[in-house]
Scaffold this motif. Sequence first.
Motif, short mmCIF file in Angstrom:
data_model
loop_
_atom_site.label_atom_id
_atom_site.label_comp_id
_atom_site.label_asym_id
_atom_site.label_seq_id
_atom_site.Cartn_x
_atom_site.Cartn_y
_atom_site.Cartn_z
N GLY A 16 49.05 55.97 61.70
CA GLY A 16 49.85 56.49 62.87
C GLY A 16 51.16 56.52 62.16
N PRO A 17 52.25 57.13 63.05
CA PRO A 17 53.55 57.45 62.49
C PRO A 17 54.34 56.32 62.02
CG PRO A 17 53.10 58.64 64.61
CD PRO A 17 52.21 57.44 64.52
N ASN A 18 54.02 54.98 62.74
CA ASN A 18 54.75 53.76 62.14
C ASN A 18 54.46 53.62 60.65
OD1 ASN A 18 56.20 53.38 64.46
ND2 ASN A 18 54.80 52.07 65.37
N ALA A 19 53.32 54.06 60.25
CA ALA A 19 53.03 53.75 58.79
C ALA A 19 53.76 54.41 57.88
CB ALA A 19 51.42 54.14 58.41
N LEU A 20 54.53 55.32 58.38
CA LEU A 20 55.49 56.26 57.50
C LEU A 20 56.97 55.71 57.68
CD1 LEU A 20 54.23 59.56 58.53
CD2 LEU A 20 53.51 58.35 56.30
N LEU A 21 57.29 54.57 58.19
CA LEU A 21 58.38 54.21 58.51
C LEU A 21 58.91 52.90 57.66
CD1 LEU A 21 59.02 54.19 62.43
CD2 LEU A 21 60.04 55.38 60.91
N PRO A 22 59.91 52.84 56.91
CA PRO A 22 60.13 51.90 55.89
C PRO A 22 60.77 50.70 56.54
CG PRO A 22 61.84 53.48 55.61
CD PRO A 22 60.94 53.88 56.62
N PHE A 23 60.50 49.49 55.99
CA PHE A 23 61.18 48.33 56.71
C PHE A 23 61.24 47.51 55.72
CE2 PHE A 23 58.40 49.88 60.17
CZ PHE A 23 59.44 50.05 61.22
N ARG A 24 62.22 46.52 55.80
CA ARG A 24 62.84 45.25 54.70
C ARG A 24 61.89 43.87 55.08
NH1 ARG A 24 68.67 42.76 54.08
NH2 ARG A 24 67.79 40.72 53.23
N TYR A 25 61.96 43.80 56.49
CA TYR A 25 61.38 42.51 56.88
C TYR A 25 59.86 42.83 57.50
CZ TYR A 25 65.74 40.85 56.83
OH TYR A 25 67.22 40.57 56.37
N PHE A 26 58.96 41.95 57.37
CA PHE A 26 57.58 41.87 58.01
C PHE A 26 57.16 40.60 58.31
CE2 PHE A 26 57.74 45.61 55.14
CZ PHE A 26 57.27 46.68 55.60
N ARG A 27 56.24 40.79 59.46
CA ARG A 27 56.07 39.21 60.03
C ARG A 27 54.78 39.47 60.79
NH1 ARG A 27 59.59 36.86 65.03
NH2 ARG A 27 59.05 38.54 66.52
#
Length: 801
Positions: free
Chosen positions: A762-773
């Motif tokens: 989905g679209p969120n897989a194309l958003l870059p992030f620094r933090y993951f949990r």
Amino acid sequence: MVEKKDTFLTVPPFECAWREDLKFREAGRGCVAFEAYACNDVTLVFRQNVGSQGYHYKRDSSPHYTVILGSHRNRRLRIEVNGKNVVDVAGIGLCCSSSFQSYWISIYDGLISVGNGNYPLQGVVFQWRDPNPNCGVQYIGLSSWDKHVKYRNVNVLSLTPHVPQWKHVSFGVSQVEDGEGEEIIMMDYEKWGLKNFLESWELSDMLFIVGSEERPVPAHKAILAASGNFSFCSPSSFVVKLPMVSYGVLHALLQYIYTGWTQILQHQLGSLRALSLQFEVMSLVKQCEENMERLKQDDKLTDPSKIVELTYPCIQLHSSTLASLPISIERLRQFKLTGQYSDVNIYIENYGLVARAHKIVLGLRSVPFAKMFTNGMSESMTSELTLKDVPAEAFMAMLDFLYDGELNDKIIDSGALLLQLLLLADQFGVTFLHQECCKMLLDCLSEDSVCPLLQVISSIPSCRPIRETLERRISMNFDYYISSSTDFVSLDEATFINIIKHPDLTVTSEEKVLNAILMFGMRTKELLGWEMVDELLVNSKSEILFGERLQSVYDLLPFVRFPLLPYSLLEKLQKSNITSHIPVLQDLVGEAINFIQCGQARLENEEKVRFQHRHSSYRELQYICDGDNHGVLYFAGTSYGEHPWVNPLLAERKTITITASSPRSRYTDPKVLVSRTYQGTCYAGPRLENGHICSWWMVDLGQDHQLMCNYYTLRQDGSKAFPRSWNFQGSLDGKNWTNLRVHENDGTVCKPGQFASWSITGPNALLPFRYFRVVLTRPTVDATNPWNFCLCYLELYGYFH
């Protein structure tokens, strides 16, 4: 011969009296007020220099205006330009032989206004605008035609002591160019304020007649009424006589109200206190009393000729230009609600009356409103203003801001209304409101609103800062914005070029840049790649497919870094229909193939930008199998490929950070998750967040890194506390989280020590992030410690930057 007797001046027929003091302060702008006693033909001449006494007997070739009141035996009004008649209207009987009559004539950049009455800018009877204005006229001659005319109480008034600032301000913003021709927006609004209207005839709706000399001093009812008790300022009366008050004392009072500061001689402190007390300007009363008491206690300080400075004690700074003045914002707000002291009714076409407002308040915070009410436009001579193509709700919100300098919560919570308000603030030059709207739009911006907002504000010069912010945001998240929707194809060409050329353009593949350019050129509403375009060109031509944007496609293609594409893909492109239809693409693909085939032999090409890797490009870290060595956390353990792997949390230069919902302990050890060795017991304990119990493990990739995550792997520790409901989330700041995958009743993990992996789509897989949990949202299957999130391994995959 001109005779001067006592208090009036008699001018014989066909002569003209010139005096050095009868002169506008600013060439082309001013007002002369006078009384005349004549049967007819009261004549005034306006020249750039002093003229001759026998004006009508001598041809005057210099530019000038002549205004004749009561021409043709008191039946007409005439205006001449350089001796040629341009106005000759009947029915305006201005002259009378029975007594002295009061008149005034103003000139403002070629707009000539004529009126009768004791007070200028009241009682307008005629206006005419010169299509080729003479902005140099300055001296005023008093003349007559065929009968003697007596003049008295002749005063030259400055129409606009603050108008020169407008030469450098357009709608609250001035525009200049830097040395390279780049337009720069400069806000000069801080210099604008109520002080510009102190004792100005502009927007005034009342007069003080002060002292025995009966000096007229203009003022503004709403401002005075909001600073004290000026209840005498009724709608039916606009004149206040103060015969026992000196001009200096009244000036000090008004200066204090309009600027928050004044000065006065010591011996006038008592008079100023009395006048302030009369009008209940209590902060000034207190200031006077404190200074009088101090002088009374120390005789050495007493000096009647010494000047005393008085300053309003401003408690707090505010974006409003009135907050630092002794003016009640609450009273102004009440005046707007009740219409008290209003001098303009504002209507919106097809809506009706929206406010009974005050010109001084509107003009104070909006230069365009001030111009509208003062430069001779029809709005300046009427008490009604009708606006077209203006959204009523947003306009009323702007009016609220003009009066109290605050935005209500309804506006803040409504993105659409906030955008309308931004456009109105730009249209009416309300700089402070414009800045607030820009800030709030950026604060409440969502990923889906970036392109539509950019489409609206891209052509507005004053929105340049927010435009550049949005362009950079799209550039840094290019994959998302060209893959989640086709909103970007509606951007104007200049904006899209800025994005493609942006130095921070971050993309997973140059193929996506090519696809985006082709979609933009086609204005397509469907997501597609170059292969589909290639198929369309089998039965079509590029001129038809791209239309007017074909040239834009030619201009944009050189920004694709073709040498970075796989060689096999370049060969497909070289044989495609699209390459044969677009010569520019054919040349670029051929150049890239030659470069790859020649390798490092062609050193001259290494200096070209399109032959270099983008400094902001992503590295693909692809999931192969559970527990592989291709993930982000393993890559961090090698210092991003610089040396053999070590646990990244034990490395001398730590590259990532892992934390848990519970404090570190023997069995809550973050380094276990990246140790690559099996651990029998490792868990994150529960904590209370926003009133809810949860448990989580969190990874921080560091301030210089981001990941577009498309896969992740977990490993259960040796316990049977299997999770069933949890979320995998990403964040840019570690506070606001986006769900990348939601697990509800997921029974995948069913054995101790088991690996499990999931894809992110989905679209969120194309958003870059620094933090993951990974955060536990419901209890595990273990009844003893249901909120212990038991993991001994974590790995992330995707495009790493």
